[in-house]
Design a protein around this motif. Sequence first.
Motif, PDB file in Angstrom:
ATOM      1  N   TYR A  12      -6.277   8.204  -4.429  1.00 34.77           N
ATOM      2  CA  TYR A  12      -6.909   7.105  -5.144  1.00 34.77           C
ATOM      3  C   TYR A  12      -6.012   6.465  -6.189  1.00 34.77           C
ATOM      4  CZ  TYR A  12     -11.109   8.600  -2.726  1.00 34.77           C
ATOM      5  OH  TYR A  12     -12.024   8.935  -1.755  1.00 34.77           O
ATOM      6  N   ASP A  58      -9.147  -2.979   2.980  1.00 36.03           N
ATOM      7  CA  ASP A  58     -10.001  -3.173   1.807  1.00 36.03           C
ATOM      8  C   ASP A  58      -9.393  -4.203   0.863  1.00 36.03           C
ATOM      9  OD1 ASP A  58     -11.593  -1.141   2.846  1.00 36.03           O
ATOM     10  OD2 ASP A  58     -10.559   0.405   1.693  1.00 36.03           O
ATOM     11  N   ASN A  59      -8.085  -4.098   0.667  1.00 40.03           N
ATOM     12  CA  ASN A  59      -7.398  -5.037  -0.235  1.00 40.03           C
ATOM     13  C   ASN A  59      -7.546  -6.470   0.248  1.00 40.03           C
ATOM     14  OD1 ASN A  59      -6.509  -2.865  -1.780  1.00 40.03           O
ATOM     15  ND2 ASN A  59      -4.551  -2.728  -0.716  1.00 40.03           N
ATOM     16  N   ASN A  72      -5.180   0.910   7.307  1.00 40.38           N
ATOM     17  CA  ASN A  72      -5.475   1.741   6.146  1.00 40.38           C
ATOM     18  C   ASN A  72      -6.179   0.960   5.036  1.00 40.38           C
ATOM     19  OD1 ASN A  72      -5.202   3.905   4.159  1.00 40.38           O
ATOM     20  ND2 ASN A  72      -3.557   4.703   5.420  1.00 40.38           N
ATOM     21  N   ASP A  73      -5.847   1.271   3.774  1.00 33.88           N
ATOM     22  CA  ASP A  73      -6.546   0.638   2.650  1.00 33.88           C
ATOM     23  C   ASP A  73      -6.142  -0.811   2.441  1.00 33.88           C
ATOM     24  OD1 ASP A  73      -4.019   1.554   1.831  1.00 33.88           O
ATOM     25  OD2 ASP A  73      -4.635   1.781  -0.247  1.00 33.88           O
ATOM     26  N   SER A  97       0.844  -1.188   0.000  1.00 31.34           N
ATOM     27  CA  SER A  97       0.000   0.000   0.000  1.00 31.34           C
ATOM     28  C   SER A  97       0.877   1.234   0.000  1.00 31.34           C
ATOM     29  CB  SER A  97      -0.919   0.027   1.225  1.00 31.34           C
ATOM     30  OG  SER A  97      -1.503   1.308   1.372  1.00 31.34           O
ATOM     31  N   THR A 107      -4.352   4.088  -4.118  1.00 24.70           N
ATOM     32  CA  THR A 107      -5.310   3.040  -3.755  1.00 24.70           C
ATOM     33  C   THR A 107      -5.442   2.019  -4.871  1.00 24.70           C
ATOM     34  OG1 THR A 107      -6.572   4.572  -2.361  1.00 24.70           O
ATOM     35  CG2 THR A 107      -7.692   2.564  -3.077  1.00 24.70           C
ATOM     36  N   ASN A 163      -0.383   4.222   0.163  1.00 27.72           N
ATOM     37  CA  ASN A 163      -0.976   5.084   1.196  1.00 27.72           C
ATOM     38  C   ASN A 163      -0.372   4.800   2.569  1.00 27.72           C
ATOM     39  OD1 ASN A 163      -3.011   6.739  -0.174  1.00 27.72           O
ATOM     40  ND2 ASN A 163      -4.034   4.808  -0.625  1.00 27.72           N
ATOM     41  N   TYR A 184      -6.532   6.949   6.117  1.00 28.12           N
ATOM     42  CA  TYR A 184      -7.541   6.253   5.313  1.00 28.12           C
ATOM     43  C   TYR A 184      -8.564   7.216   4.732  1.00 28.12           C
ATOM     44  CZ  TYR A 184     -11.188   2.929   4.013  1.00 28.12           C
ATOM     45  OH  TYR A 184     -12.125   2.205   3.312  1.00 28.12           O
ATOM     46  N   ASN A 232      -7.143   9.050   1.591  1.00 30.40           N
ATOM     47  CA  ASN A 232      -6.383   8.239   0.629  1.00 30.40           C
ATOM     48  C   ASN A 232      -6.256   8.907  -0.737  1.00 30.40           C
ATOM     49  OD1 ASN A 232      -7.075   4.710   1.416  1.00 30.40           O
ATOM     50  ND2 ASN A 232      -5.834   6.221   2.456  1.00 30.40           N
TER      51      ASN A 232
END
Length: 270
Positions: A112, A165-166, A161-162, A98, A115, A100, A107, A110
Amino acid sequence: MAYNLLKGKKGIIFGALNEQSIAWKVAQRAVEEGAQIVLSNAPIALRMGELNKLAEECNAPVIGADVTNNDDINNLLTQTMDHFGGGVDFVLHSIGMSVNVRKAIPYTQNNYDFTHKGFDISALSLHRVLQAAMKMDAINEWGSVVALTYIAAQRVFPDYNDMSDNKAVLESIARNFGYFYGTQKKVRVNTVSQSPTRTTAGSGVKGFDGFINYAEKMSPLGNADADQCADYCVSLFSDLTRMVTMQNLFHDGGFSFTGVTKEVIERMGE
């Protein structure tokens, strides 16, 4: 101790970077259990040079691949099948990044572009690898695919953080491909949700020492280390787990199902 659990099996290990890497430990254990392997990582990781040490130890070729590039993945699978004279029996996906996180961007703020890059590397790469493998018939019947994940896919860890989501998407891809690959060729696909582990990637997360200490106090068995995770992955590559697929398997000393521990309560009362 070795049990010859993978005698005669062949596999691809993605993501070994250095001796701290879980993938590094999995490669060592797989070979110890009788497997032959191919090692793969991104070109930038190969330039660091440490993977050559593991390759020599495991008598394994290193085939670089950018997992966001379909041509690279196709080339990796073609070279691997040429090397082994056929398909593989197991694959480890230990890939995550990541921007980010690296740049300490919160978060809620972020970038994008960052991302999208992290999503492509950390999650969509599993779909790319499995799609290419299915088209090329690169994984043998009753083969096993394991992808490493983390419980932040289900719970909020603010500084993860992201990557949260991953990992959530990674687990979804594993479930979906587990169905399609299972019905087509009995290939099983699972994710292993490991305890926080001191790896190069993990150490880049803000407050990572706090993650580890908290998880240790919240886990009845304590945190699982990289060597123990390698043992678990080997068991999932073996024929002993042929009927396990589409699962997110927690390998975390009991952390995932513990509400609170006496030690944490006592610490909070201080």
